[in-house]
Motif scaffolding. Structure first.
Motif, short mmCIF file in Angstrom:
data_model
loop_
_atom_site.label_atom_id
_atom_site.label_comp_id
_atom_site.label_asym_id
_atom_site.label_seq_id
_atom_site.Cartn_x
_atom_site.Cartn_y
_atom_site.Cartn_z
N THR A 229 0.85 -1.19 0.00
CA THR A 229 0.00 0.00 0.00
C THR A 229 0.89 1.24 0.00
N GLU A 230 0.37 2.31 -0.57
CA GLU A 230 1.16 3.54 -0.68
C GLU A 230 1.24 4.26 0.67
N PRO A 231 2.36 4.95 0.92
CA PRO A 231 3.50 5.19 0.02
C PRO A 231 4.56 4.07 0.03
N ASN A 232 4.33 3.02 0.84
CA ASN A 232 5.34 1.97 0.95
C ASN A 232 5.59 1.25 -0.37
N PHE A 233 4.51 1.01 -1.13
CA PHE A 233 4.65 0.24 -2.36
C PHE A 233 5.66 0.91 -3.30
N SER A 234 5.50 2.19 -3.55
CA SER A 234 6.40 2.89 -4.47
C SER A 234 7.83 2.92 -3.94
N ALA A 235 7.97 3.08 -2.63
CA ALA A 235 9.32 3.08 -2.03
C ALA A 235 9.99 1.72 -2.21
N ASN A 236 9.23 0.65 -2.07
CA ASN A 236 9.81 -0.69 -2.24
C ASN A 236 10.16 -0.98 -3.69
N ILE A 237 9.31 -0.56 -4.61
CA ILE A 237 9.62 -0.73 -6.03
C ILE A 237 10.94 -0.03 -6.36
N ALA A 238 11.09 1.20 -5.88
CA ALA A 238 12.30 1.97 -6.18
C ALA A 238 13.53 1.31 -5.56
N ALA A 239 13.39 0.77 -4.36
CA ALA A 239 14.53 0.14 -3.70
C ALA A 239 14.99 -1.10 -4.44
N ILE A 240 14.05 -1.86 -5.00
CA ILE A 240 14.39 -3.12 -5.65
C ILE A 240 14.89 -2.90 -7.07
N ASP A 241 14.64 -1.74 -7.66
CA ASP A 241 15.07 -1.48 -9.04
C ASP A 241 16.57 -1.70 -9.21
N GLY A 242 17.38 -1.28 -8.25
CA GLY A 242 18.82 -1.44 -8.37
C GLY A 242 19.24 -2.89 -8.35
N PHE A 243 18.58 -3.69 -7.52
CA PHE A 243 18.86 -5.13 -7.47
C PHE A 243 18.49 -5.79 -8.79
N ARG A 244 17.37 -5.36 -9.35
CA ARG A 244 16.93 -5.90 -10.64
C ARG A 244 17.96 -5.58 -11.73
N ALA A 245 18.48 -4.38 -11.73
CA ALA A 245 19.47 -3.99 -12.72
C ALA A 245 20.77 -4.78 -12.54
N PHE A 246 21.15 -5.00 -11.28
CA PHE A 246 22.36 -5.78 -11.00
C PHE A 246 22.23 -7.21 -11.52
N ALA A 247 21.06 -7.83 -11.29
CA ALA A 247 20.84 -9.19 -11.78
C ALA A 247 20.97 -9.24 -13.30
N ALA A 248 20.36 -8.29 -13.98
CA ALA A 248 20.41 -8.27 -15.45
C ALA A 248 21.85 -8.08 -15.93
N GLN A 249 22.62 -7.22 -15.24
CA GLN A 249 24.01 -6.98 -15.61
C GLN A 249 24.85 -8.24 -15.51
N ARG A 250 24.52 -9.09 -14.52
CA ARG A 250 25.28 -10.33 -14.31
C ARG A 250 24.74 -11.49 -15.14
N GLY A 251 23.66 -11.24 -15.89
CA GLY A 251 23.11 -12.28 -16.76
C GLY A 251 22.17 -13.24 -16.07
N TRP A 252 21.61 -12.84 -14.92
CA TRP A 252 20.70 -13.68 -14.17
C TRP A 252 19.32 -13.04 -14.12
N SER A 253 18.31 -13.86 -13.96
CA SER A 253 16.99 -13.28 -13.72
C SER A 253 16.93 -12.77 -12.28
N THR A 254 16.07 -11.80 -12.05
CA THR A 254 15.94 -11.25 -10.70
C THR A 254 15.51 -12.31 -9.69
N PRO A 255 14.46 -13.11 -9.97
CA PRO A 255 14.07 -14.12 -8.98
C PRO A 255 15.12 -15.19 -8.77
N ALA A 256 15.84 -15.57 -9.82
CA ALA A 256 16.89 -16.58 -9.66
C ALA A 256 17.99 -16.07 -8.73
N LEU A 257 18.36 -14.80 -8.87
CA LEU A 257 19.38 -14.23 -7.99
C LEU A 257 18.89 -14.18 -6.55
N ALA A 258 17.64 -13.82 -6.34
CA ALA A 258 17.09 -13.76 -4.98
C ALA A 258 17.11 -15.14 -4.33
#
Length: 326
Positions: A229-258
């Motif tokens: 629920t907002e505003p937490n939802f948007s804050a969490n999406i933004a926080a995870i964006d960097g992790f998602r980008a890191f996974a893609a950079q390393r050639g892994w899917s985000t859930p597989a890395l988690a």
């Protein structure tokens, strides 16, 4: 798929299991055909542990699995649960009569004469623990269950139960955004030879390759959960964006890395990501093949440090019989 033991005396199972809650429609509508396709993909990936419960769709998940088992006749390990009474009013029942009746109903739906693991889904503090564990012992002696498990408990409860009769597994929420089990429960499991089963290891969809939209989480559970629920939802999406980008950079899917992060931290842990989609399962099914080095782990810790999530993992209305210990 790598193998891990389910408890110190239990069977060897895949290092990643499949959570079948969504087969019951809890995270949106689905069909039996879609669920069966997901189970087929599970087999192809070498996953052999299926986790369900009587309350998932009020028997729907178990029925879907039972129909698939009858058709495919695979060699798989089954875990199911009972204790939560949907009501109204919603309550917890750990009585021998209730647990026996619910287990028998689960076995009929699954088409089995036993399950390898039967959980107390929630502990009822009004029922003496010795009585509950005694019921589990009786069910083991009768061949109805291979072993018992506990869910959403504190370390003290595990130690007390295990002293009465060895526990096979403990299931609590654990992921990059829910780290409470690191404050004693995972360590207690390790010391006792109990497998720790991590549910919601992908943060109920937040640790996917694509950021969720707010309109996608307006189902019964997530719509009133503080992290969705907002505003937490948007804050969490933004926080995870960097992790998602890191996974893609390393050639892994985000859930597989988690999932790889969980597997590498603890060798007595089995995550059970849930999905009703064969395509989603294939995105993370090879997580056990990922090897993280010290630099990877440091970067993950920088991107998603302990406590990064905005909002509690449950709302007050969702906390019935959840044991809180810190």
């Amino acid at each position: 798929m790598q193998q891990r033991q389910l408890g110190s005396t239990g069977p060897m199972v895949s290092a990643i299991g499949l959570g079948a809650m969504s087969f019951g429609g809890i995270f949106g509508p689905t069909t039996e055909a879609d669920s069966h396709a997901c189970l087929d993909a599970m087999l192809e990936a070498g996953i052999t542990l299926i986790d369900t419960a009587n309350i998932y769709g009020m028997g729907v998940s178990e029925t879907v699995i039972g129909n698939w088992l009858a058709r495919r006749k695979p060699q798989v390990t089954l875990a199911t649960k009972a204790s939560i009474v949907s009501g109204p009013p919603r309550c917890i029942d750990n009585s021998a009569a209730y647990l026996r009746a619910e287990l028998e109903a689960s076995l009929r739906r699954l088409g089995r004469d036993h399950v390898e693991l039967f959980y107390i889904h929630r502990r009822d503090p009004g029922t003496p623990l010795a009585e509950v564990i005694g019921t589990m012992q009786d069910l083991e002696r009768e061949g109805k269950i291979g072993g018992y498990g506990l869910s959403e408990i504190a370390p003290a409860t595990l130690r007390a139960a295990h002293a009465l009769h060895p526990c096979r597994a403990v299931q609590n929420e654990y992921s990059l955004w829910t780290r409470q089990p690191e404050l004693g429960l995972i360590q207690a499991c390790k010391a006792l030879g109990v497998t720790f089963v991590a549910f919601s290891p992908l943060a109920r969809g937040m640790l996917g390759d694509r950021p969720l939209r707010l309109d996608e989480v307006q189902d019964g559970f997530r719509s009133s959960n503080p992290r969705f629920t907002e505003p937490n939802f948007s804050a969490n999406i933004a926080a995870i964006d960097g992790f998602r980008a890191f996974a893609a950079q390393r050639g892994w899917s985000t859930p597989a890395l988690a999932l790889a992060w969980l597997l590498q931290r603890w060798d007595h842990l089995i995550p059970i990501p849930g999905t009703r989609s064969a395509a989603h399962l294939r995105h993370w099914a090879q997580a056990d093949a990922i090897r993280l080095d010290a630099a990877d782990l440091a970067e993950i810790d920088r991107l998603l440090p302990p406590g990064f999530a905005a909002g509690d993992r449950y709302g007050d209305h969702q906390l019935m019989a959840i044991e809180r210990y810190c």
